[in-house]
Design a protein around this motif. Structure first.
Motif, short mmCIF file in Angstrom:
data_model
loop_
_atom_site.label_atom_id
_atom_site.label_comp_id
_atom_site.label_asym_id
_atom_site.label_seq_id
_atom_site.Cartn_x
_atom_site.Cartn_y
_atom_site.Cartn_z
N ILE A 497 0.81 -0.92 0.51
CA ILE A 497 0.29 0.22 -0.29
C ILE A 497 0.54 0.97 -0.01
CG2 ILE A 497 -1.63 1.68 1.22
CD1 ILE A 497 -2.24 -1.19 2.86
N LYS A 498 0.86 1.88 -1.20
CA LYS A 498 1.87 3.50 -1.22
C LYS A 498 1.43 4.61 -1.56
CE LYS A 498 3.15 2.56 -5.48
NZ LYS A 498 4.65 1.69 -6.67
N ASP A 499 1.44 5.77 -0.97
CA ASP A 499 0.30 7.00 -1.90
C ASP A 499 1.58 8.16 -2.30
OD1 ASP A 499 2.22 8.07 0.15
OD2 ASP A 499 0.64 7.33 1.74
N ASN A 500 1.15 9.20 -2.36
CA ASN A 500 2.13 10.20 -3.07
C ASN A 500 2.03 11.22 -1.70
OD1 ASN A 500 -0.46 10.37 -3.43
ND2 ASN A 500 -0.33 12.07 -6.04
N ALA A 501 2.16 11.68 -0.90
CA ALA A 501 1.83 12.04 -0.30
C ALA A 501 3.21 12.90 0.70
CB ALA A 501 0.90 11.71 1.11
N ASN A 502 4.29 12.04 -0.43
CA ASN A 502 5.74 13.05 -0.38
C ASN A 502 6.56 12.22 0.58
OD1 ASN A 502 5.55 14.86 -2.23
ND2 ASN A 502 4.43 16.73 -1.02
N GLY A 503 5.53 11.01 1.61
CA GLY A 503 6.42 10.64 2.34
C GLY A 503 6.61 11.04 4.13
N ILE A 504 7.03 9.85 4.55
CA ILE A 504 7.32 10.22 6.02
C ILE A 504 8.48 10.77 6.51
CG2 ILE A 504 6.95 9.31 8.85
CD1 ILE A 504 5.18 6.86 7.55
N PRO A 505 8.03 12.22 7.27
CA PRO A 505 9.76 12.04 7.37
C PRO A 505 11.05 11.14 8.16
CG PRO A 505 8.41 13.97 8.48
CD PRO A 505 7.83 12.81 8.19
N ASN A 506 11.95 11.53 7.84
CA ASN A 506 13.08 10.47 8.58
C ASN A 506 13.01 10.63 9.57
OD1 ASN A 506 13.82 9.96 5.30
ND2 ASN A 506 14.41 10.94 4.87
N HIS A 507 12.89 11.55 10.65
CA HIS A 507 13.74 11.47 11.97
C HIS A 507 12.15 10.48 12.33
CE1 HIS A 507 10.82 14.98 11.39
NE2 HIS A 507 10.57 14.74 12.46
N ILE A 508 11.22 10.69 11.40
CA ILE A 508 10.26 10.24 12.69
C ILE A 508 9.73 8.52 12.51
CG2 ILE A 508 9.36 11.66 13.37
CD1 ILE A 508 6.76 11.81 11.58
N ILE A 509 10.45 8.36 11.03
CA ILE A 509 9.26 6.90 10.27
C ILE A 509 9.90 5.71 10.60
CG2 ILE A 509 12.14 6.36 9.13
CD1 ILE A 509 9.62 5.78 6.63
N ASN A 510 11.27 5.77 12.12
CA ASN A 510 11.23 4.67 12.66
C ASN A 510 9.89 4.28 13.98
OD1 ASN A 510 13.54 2.94 10.67
ND2 ASN A 510 14.73 4.64 11.75
N LYS A 511 9.75 5.29 13.73
CA LYS A 511 8.64 5.48 15.54
C LYS A 511 7.12 5.02 15.34
CE LYS A 511 11.69 8.94 17.09
NZ LYS A 511 11.92 10.65 18.08
N VAL A 512 7.13 5.21 13.62
CA VAL A 512 5.66 4.79 13.57
C VAL A 512 4.83 3.69 13.77
CG1 VAL A 512 5.97 6.44 11.55
CG2 VAL A 512 6.03 3.75 10.84
N PHE A 513 5.36 2.60 14.04
CA PHE A 513 4.74 1.55 14.99
C PHE A 513 4.50 1.73 16.14
CE2 PHE A 513 6.32 -0.34 10.92
CZ PHE A 513 4.78 -0.21 9.82
N ASP A 514 5.49 3.12 16.91
CA ASP A 514 5.71 3.42 18.49
C ASP A 514 3.82 3.04 18.69
OD1 ASP A 514 8.13 2.41 18.32
OD2 ASP A 514 8.49 4.04 18.55
N PRO A 515 3.80 2.53 20.21
CA PRO A 515 2.67 3.27 21.00
C PRO A 515 2.53 4.62 21.21
CG PRO A 515 4.13 2.02 22.66
CD PRO A 515 4.05 1.63 21.01
N TYR A 516 0.97 5.05 20.56
CA TYR A 516 0.97 6.13 21.68
C TYR A 516 1.64 7.15 20.42
CZ TYR A 516 -1.44 4.30 25.17
OH TYR A 516 -2.50 3.30 25.91
N PHE A 517 2.16 7.15 19.29
CA PHE A 517 3.26 7.98 18.75
C PHE A 517 2.45 8.30 17.66
CE2 PHE A 517 5.41 9.16 14.89
CZ PHE A 517 6.75 10.34 15.72
#
Length: 574
Positions: A497-517
């Protein structure tokens, strides 16, 4: 939980006991090594000191004899030798030899002519005139080099340490003086200082020409060396001693002995003899055994104390774990409930969008029937068509309700389902919301069957598409796209599943699966959607999910967006 806790506790205690015993064995072995190393270091230090002391005594002896010889070789002494006046030479040398004989092991003082023949033996003045044996290299080399020489060598009598000094008259060599000291001079001193026993072995070639052969001693021959004199300990254990090694250990009459070798060099630095020194290791062994026994007792006492303390600590720890587990379970259920409610809210919103058109059809058809009936223009065909429209719309509404009820069900039974069908059913619910926000959906899905939990996969699908929709809204992209495709590999099925919303900022991409993030404000996001999606995929579906930013081309245009890759095994029960 109590039975499980006991089982876990017993296993942990067994493991701890094994670790403690292993650690104890390692510690004891290491302590054994340290003690042994310490004792061997003491022995090595003692050996070094013995060798150092031996060489020091040799150097002091050489220096002392050289000084006394220089004093003895006065003008009158040298003149007497030049004139071959044996009587005058003996008179001049006798007093000096007498003073030197304070050292009882100084046995030899011989004046020789330049051809090596004995002109005067001060220790045996009536014995002279014999020619030099060609094997007396120290005499020949002193005459040849006209320099003083030091070294061990066997003469007519026995092995002695020789100091041979050239004698000059008017800068011309007229002869040499040879002074010999028996090695016992040094051996006796070392024996007294270090409480050791010693034995002298002379190289066989040194004894071949001497008149002092001891035929009985030839049976005590080891390699090229013959036992001349020394301790019974070494004489009785020659077969146990390796002469090629500097150090040996032997057992004799219930005691352990350390054998060290000191080489006695001739004036050329070659080995002329060996002195074997021995000392009792009983005291060292006793010290080693006592220290080892003490360390064993301390180590095992510490192991027992640690085991008791760890057992008590483990009981306390397991109680804490039990309490913590219950709290985590409660919190986990609450998080699951929150995530489910959030997904339900999103689904209800999508259902509301989906219901607008069928409700509008029902309302329009009913109003049309009523108006036409009041005007008297309602015919059977119009009535039939309007009723069919109402029936179809209600069926659609009913199907939507069924889909929602399927999602709400808390059924944890794994079933076989088609990935493509699941995706298409979810899109039916979402397409109304996507259409309102002018988001284009591009599908490329194949029929692929897996065994798992379709309702939970629906929750994951809704969470990811919902986040993509919000990102496209925030980025204010003109042409909005969400791409969904499936791929099959030998091991699993991939949903991309992909979109064209210019991506997730690099400094938070590793945190997207963290709880309450969440990057949204509190009113729009809980931070649980992707966290629960990760847990559903990895724990329930036994798969994997990851996200990365990608750049790709579509319709000859380049886009950048976030791409979620979900890998699902063909069965979550394998």
């Amino acid at each position: 939980m109590i039975a499980i806790e006991k089982k876990i506790k017993n296993r942990i205690l067994i493991l701890i006991l094994m670790i403690l015993l292993t650690t104890g064995i390692v510690i004891i072995s290491y302590e054994n090594y340290l003690i042994k190393n310490h004792i061997e270091h003491d022995i090595s230090t003692k050996n070094k000191n013995i060798n150092k002391t031996f060489n020091l005594f040799i150097d002091e002896l050489d220096k002392d004899i050289a000084e006394r010889t220089n004093f003895m070789l006065s003008y009158n002494t040298r003149l007497a030798l030049k004139n071959r006046d044996r009587k005058a030479l003996y008179k001049n040398a006798k007093e000096h030899f007498k003073r030197m004989r304070n050292n009882k092991y100084l046995k030899i003082m011989t004046f020789r002519l330049t051809d090596g023949s004995a002109f005067l033996r001060v220790h045996k003045p009536k014995m002279f005139g014999d020619s030099l044996n060609k094997k007396r290299r120290i005499i020949l080399d002193t005459i040849l080099s006209q320099k003083r020489q030091f070294g061990f060598e066997v003469g007519k009598l026995k092995m002695t340490h020789r100091i041979v000094t050239p004698i000059f008259y008017d800068n011309k060599l007229i002869g040499v003086v040879e002074i010999g000291v028996e090695p016992e001079y040094i051996i006796e001193k070392i024996n007294n200082i270090f409480n050791i026993e010693s034995s002298l072995f002379v190289k066989n070639e040194q004894l071949e020409f001497t008149l002092h052969k001891i035929e009985d001693n030839y049976k005590y021959k080891v390699n090229d060396f013959i036992f001349v004199r020394g301790s019974k300990l070494i004489k009785d254990n020659l077969q146990k001693i390796d002469f090629d090694k500097k150090i040996s250990k032997i057992e004799y009459k219930g005691k352990n002995y350390y054998i060290d070798t000191i080489k006695l060099f001739d004036h050329k630095g070659k080995t002329a003899a060996k002195m074997l020194i021995s000392y009792d290791l009983t005291a060292f062994k006793k010290e080693f055994d006592e220290m080892l026994e003490k360390n064993l007792m301390i180590t095992f006492l510490v192991i027992i104390i640690l085991f008791v303390v760890l057992n008590m600590g483990l009981n306390y720890f397991l109680k804490k774990i039990d309490s913590l587990y219950l709290n985590i379970l409660k919190k986990d259920k609450m998080m699951l409930h929150q995530s489910k409610l959030a997904s339900m809210g999103e689904m209800i919103g999508n259902i509301a969008h989906q219901w607008r058109q069928p409700l509008s059809v029902i309302s329009t058809s009913a109003s049309g029937i009523r108006v036409q009936n009041e005007l008297g223009v309602l015919n059977d065909e119009t009535l039939h068509n309007s009723v069919n429209g109402i029936v179809n719309s209600t069926k659609y509404l009913s199907q939507t309700i069924d889909d929602f009820m399927d999602f709400v069900k808390n059924d944890k039974s794994a079933v076989e389902f088609d990935i493509k069908e699941n995706i298409e059913k979810n899109i039916e619910i979402l397409k109304g919301s996507l259409k309102i926000h002018q988001i284009n959906l591009v599908l490329n899905c194949q029929k692929e069957f897996i065994k798992g939990y379709p309702n939970e996969l629906t929750q994951v699908f809704i969470n990811i598409v919902h986040n993509a929709k919000d990102a496209l809204k925030e980025q204010n992209v003109k042409e909005k796209y969400i791409f969904i495709e499936t791929n099959k590999t030998d091991k699993d099925v991939e949903i991309i599943i992909k979109d064209n919303a210019n991506g997730i900022p690099n400094h938070i991409i590793n945190k997207v699966f963290d709880p309450y993030f969440t990057t949204k404000n509190e009113s729009n996001g809980t931070g649980l959607g992707l966290y629960m999606s990760y847990r559903i995929i990895t724990e329930s579906m036994k798969g994997n999910i990851k996200v990365e930013n990608v750049e790709y081309n579509f319709n000859e245009k380049t886009y950048i967006g976030a791409m979620f890759i979900i890998s699902l095994p063909f069965s979550c029960q394998n």
